[in-house]
Design a protein around this motif. Structure first.
Motif, PDB file in Angstrom:
ATOM      1  N   ASP A 141       0.823  -1.216   0.000  1.00  0.00           N
ATOM      2  CA  ASP A 141       0.000   0.000   0.000  1.00  0.00           C
ATOM      3  C   ASP A 141       0.852   1.259   0.000  1.00  0.00           C
ATOM      4  O   ASP A 141       0.530   2.247  -0.699  1.00  0.00           O
ATOM      5  N   GLU A 142       1.930   1.249   0.752  1.00  0.00           N
ATOM      6  CA  GLU A 142       2.810   2.417   0.797  1.00  0.00           C
ATOM      7  C   GLU A 142       3.398   2.717  -0.579  1.00  0.00           C
ATOM      8  O   GLU A 142       3.425   3.876  -1.020  1.00  0.00           O
ATOM      9  N   ALA A 145       0.890   3.972  -3.175  1.00  0.00           N
ATOM     10  CA  ALA A 145       0.415   5.332  -2.912  1.00  0.00           C
ATOM     11  C   ALA A 145       1.390   6.406  -3.386  1.00  0.00           C
ATOM     12  O   ALA A 145       1.054   7.594  -3.385  1.00  0.00           O
ATOM     13  N   ASN A 147       2.996   9.002  -5.491  1.00  0.00           N
ATOM     14  CA  ASN A 147       2.376   9.724  -6.608  1.00  0.00           C
ATOM     15  C   ASN A 147       2.971  11.121  -6.786  1.00  0.00           C
ATOM     16  O   ASN A 147       2.276  12.123  -6.687  1.00  0.00           O
TER      17      ASN A 147
END
Length: 323
Positions: A141-142, A145, A147
């Motif tokens: 997830d890290e 994310a 971006n």
């Protein structure tokens, strides 16, 4: 090194245009044989051509060219069926020079009058799959994310490597792409995997520079056991020609060429033609001028860590080639 063009036509029109002299052409209906002479110097001159070039350079998206419509109507030119995305020959020519005399030779057209043309368009067919090993699932997830405004994929790859992850090439996402690449060479899918990693991880853009990098600074030569850099360069050159004249990513290729050359339209409107009669010049031109590009990650669904049901991690990269 100039070609003399004696006839112009296309797969999607019902007329042949015979270039009988500098000031007139003979327009022949393919179906009926009916012929008409047209004084071309009344339709096309340097001023009109310069105006057309300027209009194309200034245009955006899809737009009309009134000056060209006048020429088209005077010639009686009507498209009888639309082209499609699986068409390599944009124009059909009769050509001759001191070496060759050929009829109905298909040429693709790549124009720099607008945005830079692509050699291989991005799609779901140009996604390539990598398995990510040695990366903890709690980092997924890290990493997904991440971006930043620029080089989002590069930053994600850096994070994967930072946390111990390793990229292991698997295959193209689509079997058709795998088939077509193996038609070029059995090792070509693996070579593309190394090319993509070099581009996205290190932002090496030029194909020629990427080939130098993957030969000198990766373990590709040990993995596929090729002889030397000349072998690798030749294989990549062959791939570029095969994409230009032969295969599309989304349809199974039989190894033949639909077109036998390409016409490059420069920003000035000047034109350069390459024909497979001088294949080495065409290969060198492509090898020296093709770059990798970053297409939309959302449209083509790549660039994120994916956890499969067996808890294995995968990451897709997309191949787009541009002049």
């Amino acid at each position: 090194n100039y070609f003399k063009v004696t006839k112009v036509t296309g797969n999607n029109i019902d007329l042949d245009f015979l270039l009988t002299s500098e000031d007139q052409i003979e327009v022949v209906n393919k179906n009926t044989g009916e012929a008409n002479l047209v004084k071309i110097d009344r339709l096309i001159n340097s001023s009109i051509l310069d105006s057309l070039v300027s209009q194309i350079q200034a245009g955006k998206g899809t737009f009309e060219l009134p000056d060209f419509n006048l020429i088209q109507n005077a010639l009686g030119l009507t498209v009888i069926k639309g082209g499609n995305s699986y068409q390599k020959a944009d124009i059909i020519l009769d050509i001759e020079n001191e070496v060759i005399n050929k009829a109905n030779e298909g040429f693709g057209i790549k124009s720099f009058l607008g945005s830079k043309p692509t050699l291989l368009n991005a799609s779901g067919n140009t996604n390539f799959i990598f398995e990510i090993t040695n990366l903890s699932l709690d980092k997924v997830d890290e990493i997904n994310a991440i971006n930043p405004r620029k080089n989002k994929l590069t930053e994600k790859i850096k994070a994967i490597v930072k946390y111990g992850g390793m990229f292991n090439y698997v295959a193209p996402e689509k079997k058709t792409m795998l088939y077509n690449l193996k038609m070029v060479d059995s090792y070509m899918p693996e070579i593309i995997g190394s090319i993509l990693l070099a581009f996205y991880q290190h932002r090496i853009v030029e194909v020629s520079d990427i080939v130098n990098y993957i030969h000198n600074d990766t373990d590709l030569i040990d993995r596929i056991q090729y002889e030397d850099k000349s072998w690798l360069i030749n294989k990549v050159k062959q791939l570029l020609v095969d994409i230009l004249l032969g295969f599309f990513a989304g349809s199974k290729w039989d190894g033949t060429y639909e077109a036998n050359g390409t016409i490059i339209i420069k920003k000035t409107g000047d034109q350069v033609a390459f024909h497979i009669i001088d294949l080495e010049s065409l290969k060198s031109y492509l090898f020296d001028n093709i770059k990798l590009d970053t297409p939309s990650t959302t449209r083509h669904r790549y660039g994120k860590l994916i956890i499969e049901s067996d808890k294995k991690l995968y990451f897709k990269l997309n191949l787009q080639l541009r002049f």
